[in-house]
Design a protein around this motif. Structure first.
Motif, PDB file in Angstrom:
ATOM      1  N   PHE A 219      34.070  25.537  35.413  1.00 38.66           N
ATOM      2  CA  PHE A 219      32.772  25.664  34.761  1.00 38.66           C
ATOM      3  C   PHE A 219      32.363  24.344  34.128  1.00 38.66           C
ATOM      4  N   SER A 220      31.078  24.165  33.940  1.00 40.02           N
ATOM      5  CA  SER A 220      30.568  22.950  33.316  1.00 40.02           C
ATOM      6  C   SER A 220      29.568  23.327  32.234  1.00 40.02           C
ATOM      7  N   ASN A 221      29.149  22.337  31.452  1.00 39.56           N
ATOM      8  CA  ASN A 221      28.193  22.597  30.383  1.00 39.56           C
ATOM      9  C   ASN A 221      26.761  22.411  30.830  1.00 39.56           C
ATOM     10  N   VAL A 222      26.532  22.338  32.126  1.00 42.34           N
ATOM     11  CA  VAL A 222      25.175  22.179  32.665  1.00 42.34           C
ATOM     12  C   VAL A 222      24.469  23.531  32.641  1.00 42.34           C
ATOM     13  N   LEU A 223      23.212  23.520  32.193  1.00 42.15           N
ATOM     14  CA  LEU A 223      22.374  24.719  32.240  1.00 42.15           C
ATOM     15  C   LEU A 223      21.338  24.537  33.337  1.00 42.15           C
ATOM     16  N   TYR A 224      21.223  25.521  34.187  1.00 46.03           N
ATOM     17  CA  TYR A 224      20.301  25.452  35.318  1.00 46.03           C
ATOM     18  C   TYR A 224      19.073  26.301  35.021  1.00 46.03           C
ATOM     19  N   ALA A 225      17.892  25.672  35.189  1.00 41.35           N
ATOM     20  CA  ALA A 225      16.627  26.357  34.893  1.00 41.35           C
ATOM     21  C   ALA A 225      16.169  27.153  36.105  1.00 41.35           C
ATOM     22  N   GLN A 226      15.996  28.462  35.897  1.00 42.49           N
ATOM     23  CA  GLN A 226      15.472  29.341  36.940  1.00 42.49           C
ATOM     24  C   GLN A 226      14.122  29.873  36.474  1.00 42.49           C
ATOM     25  N   GLU A 227      13.109  29.693  37.320  1.00 46.31           N
ATOM     26  CA  GLU A 227      11.751  30.062  36.914  1.00 46.31           C
ATOM     27  C   GLU A 227      11.598  31.569  36.794  1.00 46.31           C
ATOM     28  N   ASN A 230       6.158  33.175  32.872  1.00 43.49           N
ATOM     29  CA  ASN A 230       5.804  32.444  31.643  1.00 43.49           C
ATOM     30  C   ASN A 230       6.882  31.471  31.181  1.00 43.49           C
ATOM     31  N   GLY A 231       7.817  31.079  32.068  1.00 38.89           N
ATOM     32  CA  GLY A 231       8.810  30.112  31.631  1.00 38.89           C
ATOM     33  C   GLY A 231      10.031  30.047  32.524  1.00 38.89           C
ATOM     34  N   PHE A 232      11.207  29.893  31.920  1.00 38.86           N
ATOM     35  CA  PHE A 232      12.452  29.741  32.661  1.00 38.86           C
ATOM     36  C   PHE A 232      13.564  30.491  31.936  1.00 38.86           C
ATOM     37  N   GLN A 233      14.623  30.816  32.692  1.00 41.90           N
ATOM     38  CA  GLN A 233      15.868  31.237  32.063  1.00 41.90           C
ATOM     39  C   GLN A 233      16.918  30.184  32.376  1.00 41.90           C
ATOM     40  N   LEU A 234      17.707  29.824  31.375  1.00 45.41           N
ATOM     41  CA  LEU A 234      18.723  28.793  31.508  1.00 45.41           C
ATOM     42  C   LEU A 234      20.074  29.463  31.666  1.00 45.41           C
ATOM     43  N   VAL A 235      20.723  29.220  32.797  1.00 48.43           N
ATOM     44  CA  VAL A 235      22.005  29.866  33.078  1.00 48.43           C
ATOM     45  C   VAL A 235      23.076  28.805  33.241  1.00 48.43           C
ATOM     46  N   ASP A 236      24.312  29.189  32.867  1.00 52.70           N
ATOM     47  CA  ASP A 236      25.425  28.276  33.088  1.00 52.70           C
ATOM     48  C   ASP A 236      26.019  28.540  34.465  1.00 52.70           C
ATOM     49  N   SER A 237      27.136  27.905  34.782  1.00 56.79           N
ATOM     50  CA  SER A 237      27.683  27.992  36.134  1.00 56.79           C
ATOM     51  C   SER A 237      28.478  29.263  36.378  1.00 56.79           C
ATOM     52  N   LEU A 280      18.317  23.139   9.216  1.00 55.26           N
ATOM     53  CA  LEU A 280      17.838  22.800  10.554  1.00 55.26           C
ATOM     54  C   LEU A 280      18.959  22.131  11.347  1.00 55.26           C
ATOM     55  N   LYS A 281      19.239  22.669  12.516  1.00 60.36           N
ATOM     56  CA  LYS A 281      20.251  22.117  13.410  1.00 60.36           C
ATOM     57  C   LYS A 281      19.585  21.532  14.650  1.00 60.36           C
ATOM     58  N   GLN A 282      20.244  20.555  15.238  1.00 63.55           N
ATOM     59  CA  GLN A 282      19.716  19.899  16.451  1.00 63.55           C
ATOM     60  C   GLN A 282      20.872  19.588  17.389  1.00 63.55           C
ATOM     61  N   GLU A 283      20.746  19.995  18.638  1.00 55.99           N
ATOM     62  CA  GLU A 283      21.794  19.748  19.632  1.00 55.99           C
ATOM     63  C   GLU A 283      21.161  19.280  20.938  1.00 55.99           C
ATOM     64  N   GLU A 284      21.899  18.469  21.684  1.00 56.89           N
ATOM     65  CA  GLU A 284      21.449  18.057  23.008  1.00 56.89           C
ATOM     66  C   GLU A 284      21.928  19.057  24.052  1.00 56.89           C
ATOM     67  N   LEU A 285      21.069  19.320  25.028  1.00 56.14           N
ATOM     68  CA  LEU A 285      21.412  20.224  26.133  1.00 56.14           C
ATOM     69  C   LEU A 285      21.315  19.478  27.451  1.00 56.14           C
ATOM     70  N   ASN A 286      22.190  19.833  28.368  1.00 60.75           N
ATOM     71  CA  ASN A 286      22.171  19.241  29.720  1.00 60.75           C
ATOM     72  C   ASN A 286      21.509  20.251  30.647  1.00 60.75           C
ATOM     73  N   ILE A 287      20.183  20.110  30.832  1.00 59.25           N
ATOM     74  CA  ILE A 287      19.399  21.070  31.611  1.00 59.25           C
ATOM     75  C   ILE A 287      19.000  20.449  32.935  1.00 59.25           C
ATOM     76  N   LYS A 288      19.171  21.214  33.992  1.00 59.25           N
ATOM     77  CA  LYS A 288      18.739  20.793  35.311  1.00 59.25           C
ATOM     78  C   LYS A 288      17.602  21.695  35.770  1.00 59.25           C
ATOM     79  N   PHE A 289      16.391  21.094  35.936  1.00 55.25           N
ATOM     80  CA  PHE A 289      15.228  21.862  36.418  1.00 55.25           C
ATOM     81  C   PHE A 289      15.118  21.737  37.928  1.00 55.25           C
TER      82      PHE A 289
END
Length: 289
Positions: A219-227, A230-237, A280-289
């Protein structure tokens, strides 16, 4: 009798040309499809690119289908005419004509049929198209806004208004939290006591082992954007849905569904901002559209 017939014919031609010019002048853009029905591939023989070039040559502002449209065209598709190139049947000739339709599919203009006897497809299509575009030489196009057309801009829907309002509210809350945090830091600095000096021999050093990051094999920490709607769902591997995000009117800014959070792009990185209590929290995400 013949003279009278030719006079009527010329009058009809002039009236038709003036009417076509007046109708075309009401439209600001021409949308060129990236594929014509009589061809198998997009921009085959560079015919779609040539069509866009020829429209621009004759004074129109042509945009390719699927490209980044100007802002006013994105709001109001009726500012543009949709172009098409049609192939007529011919035994020894390649015959093409150009059609322009409004946003309701109504035919506004048809060119004369352009012809070529060349046997090589690319050359024949090129010459026939240029011949058909000669019809635009007499049009003398110049854009003249028409109130009936410009008034057709799509109004902002209630849903979009709500999303915009939510984003504004979130931004205001974020700014307020930043100000509160800065105020607390200043107050702490003013009341801070002097730290007592500790001699080195008084310090008991304890070497801690670095924490190991838990990694699940495969598994990886990449989130994949699925349309989705009105938007997307972000899924992991795995795959598992981690977030559902909604589109907004702002570029590269999304609302996180069922969360007091937003996801946006900052310096080519995707960032999620959210609250834990009042922090307030802030994190980086690895998203692939």
């Amino acid at each position: 009798m013949k003279t009278k017939f030719f006079s009527i014919l010329i009058t009809c031609f002039v009236v038709s040309s003036v009417f076509s010019q007046s109708s075309l002048n009401n439209y600001k853009y021409i949308i060129v499809p990236n594929k014509f029905d009589f061809l198998k591939e997009k921009d085959q023989y560079q015919l779609n690119s040539l069509t866009q070039f020829l429209f621009n040559k004759y004074g129109f502002e042509a945009v390719m289908e699927g490209s980044n449209y100007p802002e006013d065209l994105s709001r109001n598709r009726c500012l543009a005419l949709e172009s098409d190139v049609l192939k007529d049947s011919g035994m020894f000739k390649t015959k093409l004509k150009v059609e322009l339709k409004d946003c309701n599919g109504k035919l506004v203009f048809t060119s004369d049929v352009g012809e070529s006897r060349d046997k090589e497809f690319k050359t024949a299509y090129n010459l026939a198209l240029r011949d058909a575009f000669k019809s635009f030489e007499v049009v003398n196009y110049k854009y003249e806004p028409n109130e009936k057309i410009t008034a057709l801009a799509f109004p902002e829907t209630e849903a979009k208004k709500e999303v915009t309002q939510e984003i504004k509210q979130l931004k205001q809350e974020i700014e307020q939290l930043k100000k509160d945090k800065e105020t607390k830091v200043v107050a702490v600095e003013k009341t801070a006591v002097k730290t007592p000096v500790v001699k080195p021999e008084q310090i008991a050093f304890k070497q801690e082992k670095p924490k190991k990051e838990t990694v699940i094999e495969g598994f990886s920490n990449v989130l994949y954007a699925q349309e989705i709607q009105n938007g997307f769902q972000l899924v992991d591997s795995s795959p598992k849905v981690v977030y559902r995000i909604k589109n907004t009117n702002l570029k590269d800014v999304f609302l996180v569904e069922n969360e007091s959070a937003i996801i946006y792009q900052k310096d080519n990185n995707w960032v999620i901002e959210y609250y834990i209590g009042s922090v307030l929290k802030q994190e980086e995400l690895n998203i692939k559209f």
